[in-house]
Design an enzyme around this catalytic site. Structure first.
Site, mmCIF file in Angstrom:
data_model
loop_
_atom_site.group_PDB
_atom_site.id
_atom_site.type_symbol
_atom_site.label_atom_id
_atom_site.label_comp_id
_atom_site.label_asym_id
_atom_site.label_seq_id
_atom_site.Cartn_x
_atom_site.Cartn_y
_atom_site.Cartn_z
ATOM 1 N N GLU A 2 5.841 5.459 2.375
ATOM 2 C CA GLU A 2 5.856 6.744 3.050
ATOM 3 C C GLU A 2 5.438 7.878 2.102
ATOM 4 O O GLU A 2 5.915 7.948 0.976
ATOM 5 C CB GLU A 2 7.280 6.988 3.582
ATOM 6 C CG GLU A 2 7.335 7.890 4.769
ATOM 7 C CD GLU A 2 7.782 9.273 4.395
ATOM 8 O OE1 GLU A 2 8.365 9.423 3.315
ATOM 9 O OE2 GLU A 2 7.524 10.193 5.187
ATOM 10 N N GLN A 55 6.092 -0.855 10.561
ATOM 11 C CA GLN A 55 7.485 -0.890 10.105
ATOM 12 C C GLN A 55 8.294 0.176 10.832
ATOM 13 O O GLN A 55 7.819 1.301 11.016
ATOM 14 C CB GLN A 55 7.580 -0.657 8.598
ATOM 15 C CG GLN A 55 8.990 -0.975 8.087
ATOM 16 C CD GLN A 55 9.214 -0.596 6.640
ATOM 17 O OE1 GLN A 55 9.049 0.561 6.278
ATOM 18 N NE2 GLN A 55 9.603 -1.556 5.822
ATOM 19 N N CYS A 85 15.265 2.028 2.993
ATOM 20 C CA CYS A 85 14.968 3.410 2.616
ATOM 21 C C CYS A 85 16.223 4.100 2.066
ATOM 22 O O CYS A 85 17.269 4.117 2.719
ATOM 23 C CB CYS A 85 14.419 4.184 3.811
ATOM 24 S SG CYS A 85 14.000 5.873 3.362
ATOM 25 N N LYS A 124 12.927 -5.918 5.760
ATOM 26 C CA LYS A 124 12.807 -5.623 4.331
ATOM 27 C C LYS A 124 14.120 -4.997 3.876
ATOM 28 O O LYS A 124 14.539 -3.966 4.401
ATOM 29 C CB LYS A 124 11.643 -4.671 4.081
ATOM 30 C CG LYS A 124 11.501 -4.274 2.625
ATOM 31 C CD LYS A 124 10.053 -3.966 2.285
ATOM 32 C CE LYS A 124 9.896 -3.507 0.859
ATOM 33 N NZ LYS A 124 10.225 -2.085 0.703
ATOM 34 N N ASN A 184 9.595 -8.628 -4.099
ATOM 35 C CA ASN A 184 9.032 -7.285 -4.286
ATOM 36 C C ASN A 184 9.805 -6.582 -5.399
ATOM 37 O O ASN A 184 10.960 -6.893 -5.659
ATOM 38 C CB ASN A 184 9.144 -6.517 -2.948
ATOM 39 C CG ASN A 184 8.878 -5.024 -3.080
ATOM 40 O OD1 ASN A 184 9.770 -4.200 -2.866
ATOM 41 N ND2 ASN A 184 7.675 -4.670 -3.421
ATOM 42 N N GLY A 208 3.738 -2.702 -4.217
ATOM 43 C CA GLY A 208 3.591 -1.315 -3.795
ATOM 44 C C GLY A 208 2.912 -0.490 -4.866
ATOM 45 O O GLY A 208 1.683 -0.374 -4.925
HETATM 46 C C1 LIG Z 1 6.804 6.897 -2.413
HETATM 47 C C2 LIG Z 1 7.368 5.617 -1.890
HETATM 48 C C3 LIG Z 1 7.432 5.428 -0.524
HETATM 49 C C4 LIG Z 1 7.960 4.232 -0.006
HETATM 50 N N1 LIG Z 1 7.983 4.034 1.346
HETATM 51 C C5 LIG Z 1 8.412 2.853 1.842
HETATM 52 C C6 LIG Z 1 8.362 2.579 3.240
HETATM 53 O O1 LIG Z 1 7.911 3.396 4.058
HETATM 54 N N2 LIG Z 1 8.817 1.372 3.664
HETATM 55 C C7 LIG Z 1 9.288 0.423 2.784
HETATM 56 O O2 LIG Z 1 9.664 -0.667 3.209
HETATM 57 N N3 LIG Z 1 9.356 0.663 1.474
HETATM 58 C C8 LIG Z 1 8.918 1.839 0.986
HETATM 59 N N4 LIG Z 1 8.956 2.055 -0.365
HETATM 60 C C9 LIG Z 1 9.474 0.995 -1.256
HETATM 61 C C10 LIG Z 1 8.342 0.051 -1.668
HETATM 62 O O3 LIG Z 1 7.809 -0.613 -0.547
HETATM 63 C C11 LIG Z 1 8.833 -1.011 -2.642
HETATM 64 O O4 LIG Z 1 9.867 -1.740 -2.051
HETATM 65 C C12 LIG Z 1 9.320 -0.419 -3.956
HETATM 66 O O5 LIG Z 1 8.483 0.623 -4.398
HETATM 67 C C13 LIG Z 1 9.385 -1.498 -5.039
HETATM 68 O O6 LIG Z 1 8.168 -2.204 -5.127
HETATM 69 P P1 LIG Z 1 7.003 -1.824 -6.185
HETATM 70 O O7 LIG Z 1 7.619 -1.863 -7.544
HETATM 71 O O8 LIG Z 1 5.949 -2.872 -5.958
HETATM 72 O O9 LIG Z 1 6.525 -0.439 -5.837
HETATM 73 C C14 LIG Z 1 8.444 3.234 -0.890
HETATM 74 C C15 LIG Z 1 8.368 3.446 -2.268
HETATM 75 C C16 LIG Z 1 7.840 4.609 -2.773
HETATM 76 C C17 LIG Z 1 7.785 4.790 -4.266
#
Ligand SMILES: Cc1cc2nc3c(=O)[nH]c(=O)nc-3n(C[C@H](O)[C@H](O)[C@H](O)COP(=O)(O)O)c2cc1C
Length: 303
Positions: A2, A55, A85, A124, A184, A208
């Protein structure tokens, strides 16, 4: 993601490819939501030919089921329930990671969604709200609801994004569940991908922030598994950046468009020490147009 992983980013990533599926940022389903207009925000096909999952986030089983139906009708190939979230605005309304305080409610919502649609419903989760005491109950409740797979971001809501992701909890989920587990959290390199798979035996990876810093990460990981050499295409960054910029419509004030470009490249410039050295200079400059931003960035990166 997001606020970051929006349509423009998805399109830019699709110009690079290498990933099997994308997932749109959460759509919040508040009480008394008008589902038809809310579901309009999801647009299948944005990442064609790569499927784009939807989602949803909310706390009312009936409304969430209605939303799932609307999204399935709009062509969502998979609908994911957000139980992660950490935003206080969201958890204050009983949604997102708040569901981790109540495995029964998590089950009710996921089950209502599963029963409502024919496409796969998934969830998730974070590892807990304040702590991991309900970790096992939560993942088992999710499985019991009939979801197709579970993605785990192994940090509690309280931990935010601070401490390292606890991959040992992905391994634990894998050992406790029969459904596939997607790992993840902090996977930001080829080595990291190999390591998390080795440590957890999870079935797939979700990445992500690593993709924001290195949009070729998926291709690099896949190439390393198939033991094939991979070279980033010479014009890859240019296509990525131009695809992103082209999607920023004129309805958006120029200041915001430049802000979006700076946000995108702010992550990219964190991708290596060489890039990091150029980051602050590129980001603090003023730009009169998105085109100027793109051209100057490409020059700075020796394109
Ligand atoms: C700015 C931001 C927005 C995110 N928005 C969502 C979201 O809308 N839905 C979701 O499941 N996770 C969201 N996440 C979490 C990521 O999907 C992920 O679980 C988290 O960043 C850890 O994974 P990564 O280290 O690969 O980024 C968000 C993370 C960040 C930093």
């Amino acid at each position: 993601m997001e606020g970051v992983g929006d349509r423009s980013f998805r399109k830019a990533m699709a110009s690079i490819g290498g990933f099997d599926e994308a997932c749109a940022e959460f759509l919040r389903v508040p009480m008394h939501a008008h589902i038809p207009s809310l579901s309009e925000q999801y647009v299948a096909g944005e990442t064609d030919p790569i499927p784009l999952a939807a989602q949803v986030m909310g706390s009312d089983p009936e409304l969430m089921a209605e939303m799932a139906r609307a999204l399935a009708e709009k062509g969502a190939p998979r609908i994911d329930l957000n139980c992660g979230c950490p935003s206080n605005t969201v958890t204050g309304k009983g949604a997102g990671s708040s569901l981790l305080k109540d495995p029964n409610l998590l089950y009710e919502i996921a089950k209502a969604m599963v029963d409502a649609v024919d496409v796969p419903v998934t969830a998730k989760l974070r590892s807990g709200f304040t702590d991991t005491s309900l970790f096992k109950e939560n993942i088992l409740a999710a499985q019991e609801s009939g979801i197709a797979f579970l993605t785990l971001h192994p940090r509690t809501k309280e931990e935010g994004y601070g401490p390292p992701a606890r991959w040992d909890l992905i391994a634990k989920a894998k050992s406790l569940l029969k459904i596939p587990v997607v790992g993840n959290g902090d996977i930001a390199s080829v080595e990291g991908a190999h390591q998390v798979l080795k440590e957890t035996k999870c079935d797939a990876l979700m990445i992500g922030r690593g993709a924001l810093m290195n949009p070729w990460i998926f291709q690099e990981i896949k190439a390393s598994f198939s033991k094939e050499p991979f070279e980033r295409p010479k014009n890859g960054l240019e296509i990525y950046l131009r695809t992103f910029a082209a999607d920023l419509t004129e309805e958006m004030p120029i200041r915001n468009r430049i802000g979006k470009l700076k946000q995108l490249m702010g992550f990219y410039f964190k991708g290596s020490d060489v890039l990091l050295a150029k980051r602050s200079e590129m980001l603090k400059r003023d730009y009169a147009s998105t085109q100027e931003f793109v051209e100057q960035t490409l020059v700075a990166l020796n394109y």
